[in-house]
Write an enzyme that holds these catalytic residues in place. Sequence first.
Site, PDB file in Angstrom:
ATOM      1  CG  ASP A 297       2.324  -9.691   5.451  1.00 50.06           C
ATOM      2  OD1 ASP A 297       2.319 -10.259   6.557  1.00 50.06           O
ATOM      3  OD2 ASP A 297       1.399  -8.950   5.063  1.00 50.06           O
TER       4      ASP A 297
ATOM      5  N   GLY B 115       0.827  -1.206   0.000  1.00 50.83           N
ATOM      6  CA  GLY B 115       0.000   0.000   0.000  1.00 50.83           C
ATOM      7  C   GLY B 115       0.855   1.247   0.000  1.00 50.83           C
TER       8      GLY B 115
ATOM      9  CD  GLU C 260      -3.960 -12.200   9.014  1.00 49.53           C
ATOM     10  OE1 GLU C 260      -2.913 -11.568   8.988  1.00 49.53           O
ATOM     11  OE2 GLU C 260      -5.006 -11.765   9.508  1.00 49.53           O
TER      12      GLU C 260
ATOM     13  CG  HIS D 276      -1.843  -6.971  15.898  1.00 57.08           C
ATOM     14  ND1 HIS D 276      -3.084  -7.531  15.749  1.00 57.08           N
ATOM     15  CD2 HIS D 276      -1.690  -6.083  14.892  1.00 57.08           C
ATOM     16  CE1 HIS D 276      -3.673  -6.994  14.690  1.00 57.08           C
ATOM     17  NE2 HIS D 276      -2.855  -6.115  14.150  1.00 57.08           N
TER      18      HIS D 276
HETATM   19  O1  F6P Z   1       0.704  -6.496   6.366  1.00 54.07           O
HETATM   20  C1  F6P Z   1       1.144  -6.875   7.609  1.00 54.07           C
HETATM   21  C2  F6P Z   1       0.044  -7.470   8.418  1.00 54.07           C
HETATM   22  O2  F6P Z   1       0.569  -7.740   9.691  1.00 54.07           O
HETATM   23  C3  F6P Z   1      -0.622  -8.720   7.841  1.00 54.07           C
HETATM   24  O3  F6P Z   1       0.088  -9.917   8.016  1.00 54.07           O
HETATM   25  C4  F6P Z   1      -1.928  -8.706   8.570  1.00 54.07           C
HETATM   26  O4  F6P Z   1      -2.893  -9.400   7.851  1.00 54.07           O
HETATM   27  C5  F6P Z   1      -2.248  -7.254   8.630  1.00 54.07           C
HETATM   28  O5  F6P Z   1      -1.012  -6.562   8.595  1.00 54.07           O
HETATM   29  C6  F6P Z   1      -3.011  -6.824   9.861  1.00 54.07           C
HETATM   30  O6  F6P Z   1      -3.291  -5.478   9.754  1.00 54.07           O
HETATM   31  P1  F6P Z   1      -3.910  -4.578  10.919  1.00 54.07           P
HETATM   32  O7  F6P Z   1      -2.847  -4.383  11.946  1.00 54.07           O
HETATM   33  O8  F6P Z   1      -4.288  -3.311  10.258  1.00 54.07           O
HETATM   34  O9  F6P Z   1      -5.051  -5.360  11.452  1.00 54.07           O
END
Ligand code: F6P
Length: 331
Positions: free
Chosen positions: A136, A112, A231, A261
């Site tokens: 990722d 992004g 996920e 997280h």
């Molecule tokens: O892009 C990194 C990431 O940690 C992904 O693995 C995960 O799906 C996403 O961000 C989670 O995003 P957020 O913290 O906005 O929920």
Amino acid sequence: MAEALKKIQKIGVYTSGGDSPGMNAAIRAVVRSSVYYGLTVSGIYRGYEGMIDNDIIDEMDVRSVNQILQKGGTILESARCEEFRTPEGRLKAYKNLKARKIDALVAIGGNGTFTGAELLSQEHGIPIIGIPGTIDNDLNGTDYTVGFDTATNTAISAVDNIRNTAMSHNRLFFVEVMGRNSGFIAANTGLASGAVDILIPEREGSIDAIVEKLEKGRLRKKTSSIVVVAEGCKLGSTADIAQQVCSKLNYFDAKVTILGHIQRGGNPTSFDRILASRLGVAAVEGLIAGKKNVMAGLIKNEVVYTSFKDAIIEKDYVDEEVLRVANILSI
Ligand code: F6P
């Protein structure tokens, strides 16, 4: 005649999207190498949101990045910004940069972040170099992204803990790791923690195939079984998968753990600190050499620059070798 290279004097640095361990090391490297080369560097808070809101530290010096090399998160904070998806939002951001005489940017983030950088640069001509900062590992143009190694180590150490209790109770655990669209964390975590199966978004998979592997393990008197699930796995939520598997193998006492997280935080590993430091310097040196709209990456330990467009094309491959080895070893 070739257009004379416009000398860059002031670089803005920002972190955007999901944070990743090692972003601070990258900020430090950008700030210190800019100062080393006689450039001024501004710190933009909260990525594109701060650019639009003019939330900018006008000058970061060598001391402003003291003691951050070893810390997780990002001192510049991060955000995902809807307004920046519009031309009006990007114009607002550009006006703020122009008023501060910021004439180049270093963007630290993932897909992004680089999509936004490409648009900002196309519309307003500001040169930008990216540093891959995402857990990722889903960008082209670099073998590894900053944060992937740390996140994977965090997941592995969590699975190791789960393994202790799983063995004590002879249990089956489904452990969900991050990766909405990408199975790199799952694949490496699965191999390094001895998972019986690894489920990733890039592969279809089937409940029957999981069942077959678990049944094999049971027959050879395996005392614990771990299935690592990314996920974004297409078979459904991790809880659904667990429930479907257990409906076919009801003698298993199954549990689901979602790591979430926890994988995004923590002090970066030596690998991520070194990667971030090298790419931070490469980004500044690239801007000085007149490069723009590229991401700095490391391939086979060499710095390479890849266009944003190519860097963000969805990786349509998984690490087949990691999965192949994990499969052989999980018999
Ligand atoms: O892009 C990194 C990431 O940690 C992904 O693995 C995960 O799906 C996403 O961000 C989670 O995003 P957020 O913290 O906005 O929920």
